[in-house]
Structure formats: structure tokens, C-alpha cells
Design a protein around this motif. Structure first.
Motif, short mmCIF file in Angstrom:
data_model
loop_
_atom_site.label_atom_id
_atom_site.label_comp_id
_atom_site.label_asym_id
_atom_site.label_seq_id
_atom_site.Cartn_x
_atom_site.Cartn_y
_atom_site.Cartn_z
N ALA A 239 0.83 -1.21 0.00
CA ALA A 239 0.00 0.00 0.00
C ALA A 239 0.86 1.26 0.00
CB ALA A 239 -0.92 -0.01 1.22
N GLN A 240 1.93 1.25 0.77
CA GLN A 240 2.83 2.40 0.79
C GLN A 240 3.44 2.66 -0.58
OE1 GLN A 240 5.57 1.34 3.86
NE2 GLN A 240 4.38 2.27 5.50
N TYR A 241 3.86 1.59 -1.23
CA TYR A 241 4.53 1.75 -2.51
C TYR A 241 3.58 2.39 -3.54
CZ TYR A 241 7.14 0.75 -6.75
OH TYR A 241 7.81 0.86 -7.94
N PHE A 242 2.34 1.94 -3.57
CA PHE A 242 1.42 2.42 -4.59
C PHE A 242 0.71 3.72 -4.21
CE2 PHE A 242 1.60 -2.17 -5.59
CZ PHE A 242 1.96 -2.08 -6.93
N LEU A 243 0.42 3.92 -2.92
CA LEU A 243 -0.39 5.07 -2.53
C LEU A 243 0.44 6.31 -2.20
CD1 LEU A 243 -3.06 3.32 -0.23
CD2 LEU A 243 -3.26 3.97 -2.64
N VAL A 244 1.58 6.12 -1.52
CA VAL A 244 2.38 7.28 -1.11
C VAL A 244 2.94 8.01 -2.32
CG1 VAL A 244 4.43 8.01 0.19
CG2 VAL A 244 2.92 6.27 1.13
N GLY A 245 3.20 7.28 -3.41
CA GLY A 245 3.76 7.90 -4.61
C GLY A 245 2.76 8.72 -5.41
N ILE A 246 1.47 8.67 -5.05
CA ILE A 246 0.45 9.46 -5.75
C ILE A 246 0.57 10.92 -5.29
CG2 ILE A 246 -2.02 9.81 -6.13
CD1 ILE A 246 -2.41 6.83 -5.56
N PRO A 247 0.75 11.87 -6.20
CA PRO A 247 0.89 13.28 -5.81
C PRO A 247 -0.29 13.76 -4.97
CG PRO A 247 1.47 12.99 -8.12
CD PRO A 247 0.91 11.69 -7.67
N GLY A 248 0.01 14.39 -3.84
CA GLY A 248 -1.01 14.91 -2.96
C GLY A 248 -1.67 13.88 -2.05
N PHE A 249 -1.23 12.63 -2.12
CA PHE A 249 -1.84 11.55 -1.34
C PHE A 249 -0.89 10.98 -0.31
CE2 PHE A 249 -4.33 7.54 -0.92
CZ PHE A 249 -5.59 8.10 -0.82
N GLY A 250 0.21 11.70 -0.04
CA GLY A 250 1.27 11.16 0.83
C GLY A 250 0.81 10.81 2.23
N TYR A 251 0.19 11.77 2.94
CA TYR A 251 -0.25 11.52 4.31
C TYR A 251 -1.32 10.43 4.36
CZ TYR A 251 2.21 15.76 5.81
OH TYR A 251 3.17 16.70 6.08
N LYS A 252 -2.30 10.52 3.45
CA LYS A 252 -3.39 9.54 3.44
C LYS A 252 -2.86 8.15 3.10
CE LYS A 252 -7.06 12.79 2.21
NZ LYS A 252 -8.06 13.18 1.18
N GLY A 253 -1.95 8.07 2.14
CA GLY A 253 -1.40 6.78 1.74
C GLY A 253 -0.64 6.11 2.87
N ALA A 254 0.18 6.89 3.58
CA ALA A 254 0.94 6.33 4.70
C ALA A 254 0.01 5.90 5.82
CB ALA A 254 1.95 7.36 5.21
N ALA A 255 -1.03 6.70 6.09
CA ALA A 255 -1.98 6.36 7.15
C ALA A 255 -2.76 5.09 6.81
CB ALA A 255 -2.95 7.52 7.38
N ILE A 256 -3.17 4.96 5.55
CA ILE A 256 -3.89 3.75 5.12
C ILE A 256 -3.02 2.52 5.31
CG2 ILE A 256 -4.81 2.54 3.09
CD1 ILE A 256 -5.85 5.27 2.12
N ALA A 257 -1.74 2.64 4.98
CA ALA A 257 -0.82 1.50 5.12
C ALA A 257 -0.67 1.09 6.59
CB ALA A 257 0.54 1.87 4.53
N ILE A 258 -0.54 2.07 7.48
CA ILE A 258 -0.39 1.76 8.91
C ILE A 258 -1.66 1.10 9.46
CG2 ILE A 258 -0.06 2.77 11.21
CD1 ILE A 258 1.60 4.98 9.80
N LEU A 259 -2.82 1.65 9.09
CA LEU A 259 -4.09 1.07 9.53
C LEU A 259 -4.29 -0.32 8.97
CD1 LEU A 259 -6.38 4.22 9.14
CD2 LEU A 259 -5.69 3.16 11.29
#
Length: 495
Positions: free
Chosen positions: A392-412
Motif C-alpha cells: 500500500a505504501q509503494y502504490f499510494l504514497v507515490g500518488i501526488p497529494g496523497f502522501g499523508y493519506k497513503g501512509a496512514a492507510i498503510a499503517i491502519l
């Protein structure tokens, strides 16, 4: 060892663990206020690398404790021989890390980490030796002095780190963080000095036989057991190290600069994660204390009391998890502002609000499974959660403007997968799951109404001060209501 003594020692360790984590939390908060998001990002990345390297020797203390408990007469000779190997290996690794800190910092994606890596290098020599001494004493059931050494180590580390950072800060954040990390070595040295003095003073009460030779000691078994335990414990530090490398690099891929990526990583893991996981100090202490009692009931075949203790532990964890999750979500901006002196971490704290509930379920279910000698399921659940979170981190954090949400989704996702895996391993029946979900829903409604009422009261009450005073009034009133509700739901109901 009788049950009362075992429970007392478990309570001592739980209390020490709570104090150590609380001290670390306070230190991290103060450090963040001094060095900001970028500084705490450097600190977090460097510590992730340090923890990963250190875990390769993580099995040595546990193995020495087991060997000392089984054959006390051999423990002193075994400690001396293993210590020589650790001194040699630790010295080589420490010097290699120190002299290659520029290359390591470039590998981690931030040349500014050079000072931080260099500051942690001496600890790679000192901390494994400290762990060995603790393992030796644990094998001889010297729990009190071990707990004291843990508190002294953490207090010394935090005090000297903050003192050094404050004085070196005018030279730049990179150098200040790196210099402050020498506090880790100072903390380890303080604890090691205490334990060596204790051993020398208490020679008569501890086995002190030096007549054993290398051939007569179980060296091969020791090394094999240590490697197996280290491999098992490596999963969490490896996950944190992967996060420290992956997230900043994916943020760079999303178009952020190195400084911005480090700052964002610091906001997520140095601020939001710290606040979100802070309520789990209570559930961690509860698990550490109850696990011994739950395991004892299981071993004695007292299923009625085992089920009652397990149900009460689950209820306490979900009530505390729901209560703190609602508070984190409702007061995320205020928590970020009043703790870190910036509202930057507010959105990330809100995204991670469910962490106390998920972690509570994972920790309690893990303790119950361990008490039944079911140890593989929690490991596989955590491993599966880490794999899902990394993807999830690899695919979501790399999306522009989605850094915080992507990292949070991965942790959850990590915590949710691990919790669900554990619940499946406990073999909950449909009626049990429906009862659990109904209880969660009813408590969620009651506590949501309580939080809403407290917020309205704090805003409208004429004598309520504004700003921090209003927030403090709301927090105290809300958790007073939560404490009363938990008492009525868990304790009074059992009487």
C-alpha cells in the motif's frame, strides 16, 4: 516460582515498561518542538536503521536468560565467552558504520543523515553488551534491578540527547540531531555501569563458577537459538527500516524535494504516529500484566475464569480504544498544536485515529493466543499485515497529494490485518462475533454522545477559558466520563 511472585515480577516489568515508554514519548515531543518536522524525520530514519542492525543480536539476551535459568552454574562462564564475541563483532560493526556513514546516508536517500548514523555507531557496540548482562540477570530472576536499569537508560538517553541538541542546534539541524544521538550511548553506558556494580556487589548470591571450558558449554545450541529468536524478532525492525527507506523515496517520486520528503516522513512517523500510539501504553501495560494470569488459568484448566479474564481484557481494550479514537479524531488539530506547536500533524492524526482500537485488539488477542501456546498465528498475521502495508505504501504514497493519506492507510492496514488474523485464530463463533460487534456499536454511540456533550459544554460554559485551557478542560471532563463508564461496564458489572 509461585504465582504471586510471578505476578509481582510481571507487574514490576509492566510498570518499568510504562515509565520507559512514557519517558520516550515525552522526549520525542520535546525534541520535535526543538528541531521541527525535518529534524524528527532525520531522527526517525536514523533510528530505524539502528534498530534494524541491532536486532541481529536481539536473540542473545533471551537465549542467555534461558541458559542461565536452566543451568545457573554455567551462566557466568557463558556470559564471559559470549561477551568476548559480542565485543569483537560489535566493535567491527560499530567502526564500519562510523567510517561508512556517508555511504549509508546516501543509501538511505538523504546525505544529511551522515551525522545521525555516526552518532548511533557507538551504541551498536554498547547496547548488545548491555542486553547480555540483562539476559544473565533475567535468568537469575533479578527483575527489579533490570527494570531500574531500563528506566535509568531511557532517562539518561533522553536527558543528554535533548541537552546536546539544544546546545548544538546553532550549527544546523543535521549536526544537532547527530550529536544528540550520542545520548543513546550515554544511556546504555549508565545502565551497564549500574548492572556491573550490582553484579560485583552481589557475587555471593549469584553463581560465579569459572571452571567451565568452551568445550563443556552449549555454544552451538546458544548460537542456533539466538539466530532463531533474532530472525523472529527482526520482522518489526525490518518493517520500520523498509518504511524509512520506502516512504521518503516514494515522496520524492511524487515530486517533493529531499527536505520536503524528510519533513513529511517526520510529520507521519515522528508526530502523528507518536500521538496515535500513545493511548496504547495503557493496553500494553494491561497485556503485560494480564498475560501471566491468563496463561496460568489456561494451564490449570480453569476455563471459566480464563474466559472471564479474556472477555474483560477485550472489553477494556475496546472501550479505551473507542474512547481515545474518538478523542483523537475530534481534537486532532488541538493535539498537534499544543503538543508539537504546529497544526501540520493534525490531518495525519485524524487519519490514524482508529489505531488505539486496532492495536488494543491485536495486543490482547496476541496475549490470549500465546497463553494457549499458539504462537505462529500472531507472527503470520503480523507478517501478512506488513506485506499488505508495504504494498500500500509503494502504490499510494507515490500518488501526488496523497502522501499523508497513503501512509496512514498503510499503517491502519497493517494493524487491521494482524487483528483480524488473530481473531480468526481465536475461532470466534458467529454469535460471539455478533455480540462483540453489538457491544462495539453500542459503546461507540454512548461515547460519541459523551464527546459531543463535552465539546458543547466546554464551548458554552461561561467560566471555561479559551485556547489551551478549554482543551484541557474538555479532555479532563471527557476522560472522567470515560473512566466512569468503563468502571460501570467492566468492574461493577463483574461484582
Amino acid at each position: 516460582m509461585n504465582g504471586s511472585r510471578l505476578l509481582r515480577q510481571s507487574a514490576i516489568r509492566a510498570f518499568a515498561l510504562f515509565i520507559v515508554k512514557l519517558t520516550g514519548l515525552i522526549g520525542r515531543v520535546i525534541l520535535t518542538r526543538i528541531v521541527g518536522a525535518e529534524g524528527i524525520g532525520l531522527y526517525q530514519i536514523a533510528y530505524s536503521f539502528y534498530g534494524f542492525v541491532l536486532m541481529f543480536t536481539g536473540g542473545l539476551p533471551t537465549t542467555l536468560a534461558m541458559a542461565s535459568a536452566k543451568k545457573p552454574a554455567q551462566s557466568w562462564s557463558l556470559l564471559k565467552i559470549i561477551s568476548l564475541g559480542v565485543i569483537l563483532f560489535g566493535g567491527i560493526v560499530s567502526m564500519a558504520v562510523f567510517w561508512n556513514s556517508p555511504a549509508i546516508s546516501r543509501f538511505l536517500g538523504n546525505p544529511g543523515l551522515e551525522y545521525s548514523i555516526r552518532g548511533l555507531a557507538p551504541s551498536l557496540f554498547a547496547v548488545p553488551l548491555l542486553g547480555l548482562v540483562r539476559g544473565y540477570l533475567q535468568g537469575h530472576k533479578q527483575i527489579g534491578v533490570i527494570a531500574l536499569s531500563e528506566i535509568i537508560e531511557q532517562a539518561s538517553r533522553i536527558f543528554f540527547m535533548l541537552l546536546i541538541v539544544w546546545h548544538v542546534l546553532p550549527l544546523g539541524i543535521n549536526r544537532a540531531i547527530g550529536s544528540g544521538l550520542y545520548g543513546t550511548f550515554i544511556g546504555a553506558l549508565s545502565a551497564f555501569s549500574l548492572l556491573t556494580i550490582y553484579i560485583s556487589v552481589n557475587k555471593t548470591s549469584l553463581p560465579y563458577n569459572t571452571s567451565y571450558t568452551v568445550q563443556s558449554l552449549p555454544i552451538f545450541w546458544f548460537i542456533q537459538s539466538s539466530l532463531m529468536i533474532s530472525a523472529t524478532r527482526l520482522i518489526i525492525p525490518a518493517s520500520e527500516f523498509i518504511d524509512a527507506v520506502l516512504i521518503p523515496n516514494r515522496l520524492l517520486a511524487a515530486g517533493y524535494s529531499t527536505s520536503e520528503a524528510t519533513s513529511m516522513y517526520g510529520v507521519i512517523y515522528g508526530m502523528a504516529v507518536i500521538v496515535a500510539y500513545a493511548p496504547t501504553l495503557l493496553t500494553g501495560a494491561l497485556c503485560h500484566t494480564l498475560s501471566v494470569q491468563i496463561a496460568a488459568e489456561w494451564q490449570q484448566g480453569n476455563m471459566q475464569r480464563f474466559n472471564r479474564l479474556s472477555a474483560t481484557a477485550f472489553k477494556v481494550c475496546w472501550l479505551w480504544g473507542i474512547a481515545t479514537a474518538l478523542f483523537l479524531k475530534g481534537y486532532a488539530p488541538e493535539l498537534s498544536l499544543f503538543i508539537f506547536n504546529t497544526e501540520t500533524a493534525g490531518p495525519a492524526i485524524k487519519y490514524l485515529a482508529a489505531i488505539p482500537l486496532l492495536v488494543g485488539f491485536r495486543e490482547i488477542s496476541t496475549s490470549i493466543l500465546w497463553s494457549q501456546d499458539i504462537r505462529k498465528s500472531p507472527f503470520y498475521g503480523l507478517l501478512t499485515g506488513i506485506i499488505c502495508a508495504t504494498a500500500a505504501q509503494y502504490f499510494l504514497v507515490g500518488i501526488p497529494g496523497f502522501g499523508y493519506k497513503g501512509a496512514a492507510i498503510a499503517i491502519l492496514l497493517l494493524e487491521a490485518v494482524a487483528s483480524l488474523w488473530n481473531l480468526q485464530a481465536l475461532r470466534f463463533k458467529i454469535d460471539q462475533l455478533s455480540t462483540l460487534l453489538f457491544g462495539l456499536l453500542s459503546d461507540l454511540i454512548v461515547l460519541s454522545v459523551a464527546l459531543f456533550g463535552v465539546r458543547q459544554l466546554s464551548q458554552s460554559f461561561p467560566g471555561t477559558p479559551s485556547g489551551f485551557g478549554r482543551f484541557l478542560f474538555a479532555a479532563l471532563l471527557y476522560f472522567l466520563v470515560v473512566g466512569l463508564y468503563m468502571y460501570l461496564r467492566c468492574i461493577r458489572k463483574r461484582k
